[in-house]
Design a protein around this motif. Structure first.
Motif: not given
Ligand SMILES: Nc1ncnc2c1ncn2[C@@H]1O[C@H](COP(=O)(O)OP(=O)(O)OP(=O)(O)O)[C@@H](O)[C@H]1O
Length: 279
Positions: A43-45, A48-50, A67-75, A83-85, A227-229
């Motif tokens: 979670s960030f604050g 609950h991201v993952l 998956g769609p944007s903002g769903t936690g792929k990069s996290v 890079l994250e714990k 990837s989105h692609d």
């Molecule tokens: N360091 C952080 N602090 C606070 N919130 C974060 C942080 N990193 C990511 N988030 C939030 O976590 C959620 C998921 O972000 P993430 O970048 O993993 O999405 P994504 O699926 O990779 O999206 P995209 O496809 O657009 O890159 C978003 O709501 C983002 O704002």
């Protein structure tokens, strides 16, 4: 700068046997690693991201997370490279918990490398200098051997003999291939791509897919792609995981995912302009 040098972080290289007596002991041949993600939450604050992520990626597999944007792929990707714990749960690489302090007598650790959306090359350096950056920084081996390694990595991405070109002269697709060669320079066991086709046209994306697929035949590494692609991910992946609102909702081969009856997957596959509408 931090991003550009991620693949060179100290600590990403540990006890490895040397492939050559000319190189430092840590610089061995790559060996595709197994990744096991267990009950991972982040979670960030209040967000609950993952959510309870469980995923297994096999050694040598090419695995995409879509998956769609903002769903936690990069996290999720950031957790794999520490890079994250996580708040809870963990990740095992070849059976070792990456968030635990290194155990004594660990048989071996892994090397990873990340290819970023932007390629993150140094424009003021030549292609060869970019590829050799980590090798020279770490003084991995003799200058003559470094030059041979640079040549070999460029060959793997179809840029044989391009050492002296300036990075600023390259097309977007070539830059991406140089970024891959630079990542390969450290003989990674695991290579991660964050939106590799984000800045590329469809033809260049196809070319990139061919490079990544040819690496699978020549180099023993595990590949994870975010990837989105969809066409790109489905074309080159052994398996794909779909993440939605922080949860893995389906894992399967590209054809299994295409055939899924899950409404969230159907919506993602058939209603986005980057999807496979029309199939
Ligand atoms: N360091 C952080 N602090 C606070 N919130 C974060 C942080 N990193 C990511 N988030 C939030 O976590 C959620 C998921 O972000 P993430 O970048 O993993 O999405 P994504 O699926 O990779 O999206 P995209 O496809 O657009 O890159 C978003 O709501 C983002 O704002």
């Amino acid at each position: 700068m931090m991003e550009k040098l991620l693949h060179g972080f100290p600590g990403s290289v540990f006890e490895r046997e040397s492939a050559s007596c000319e190189c430092i002991p840590d610089y061995g041949e790559p060996s595709g690693v197994e990744i096991r993600i267990v009950d991972l939450n982040k979670s960030f604050g209040e967000t609950h991201v993952l959510k309870d992520i469980n995923l297994e990626i096999k050694p040598g597999e090419t695995f995409s997370i879509i998956g769609p944007s903002g769903t936690g792929k990069s996290v999720l990707l950031k957790h794999i490279v520490k890079l994250e714990k996580p708040d809870s749960g963990t990740i095992y690489i070849d059976g070792h918990d990456i968030f635990e302090p290194k155990e004594k007598n660990t048989p071996r650790e892994y090397r990873y490398s990340m290819v970023f959306q932007t390629s993150a090359l140094f424009n003021s350096l030549s292609v060869g200098e970019n590829v050799g950056l980590w090798l020279r920084e770490k003084r991995v081996c003799t200058e003559a051997r470094i030059r041979r390694i640079i040549g070999e990595k460029l060959r793997l991405v179809g840029l044989e003999g391009k050492e002296n070109m300036m990075t600023s002269e390259l097309s977007g697709g070539m830059k991406k291939r140089v970024a891959i060669a630079r990542s390969l320079a450290m003989n990674p066991d695991l290579i991660l791509y964050d939106e590799p086709t984000a800045e590329l046209d469809p033809i260049t994306s196809d070319e990139l897919a061919r490079v990544i697929m040819s690496l699978k035949k020549e180099v023993n590494l595990t590949t994870v792609i975010v990837s989105h692609d969809l066409n790109f991910a489905f074309h080159l992946s052994d398996r794909v995981a779909m993440i939605n609102e922080g949860r893995i909702i389906e894992v399967g081969t590209p054809s299994e995912i295409r055939k899924s009856d899950n409404p969230a997957i159907k919506k993602f596959l058939y209603t986005t302009t980057k999807g496979i509408a029309g199939d």
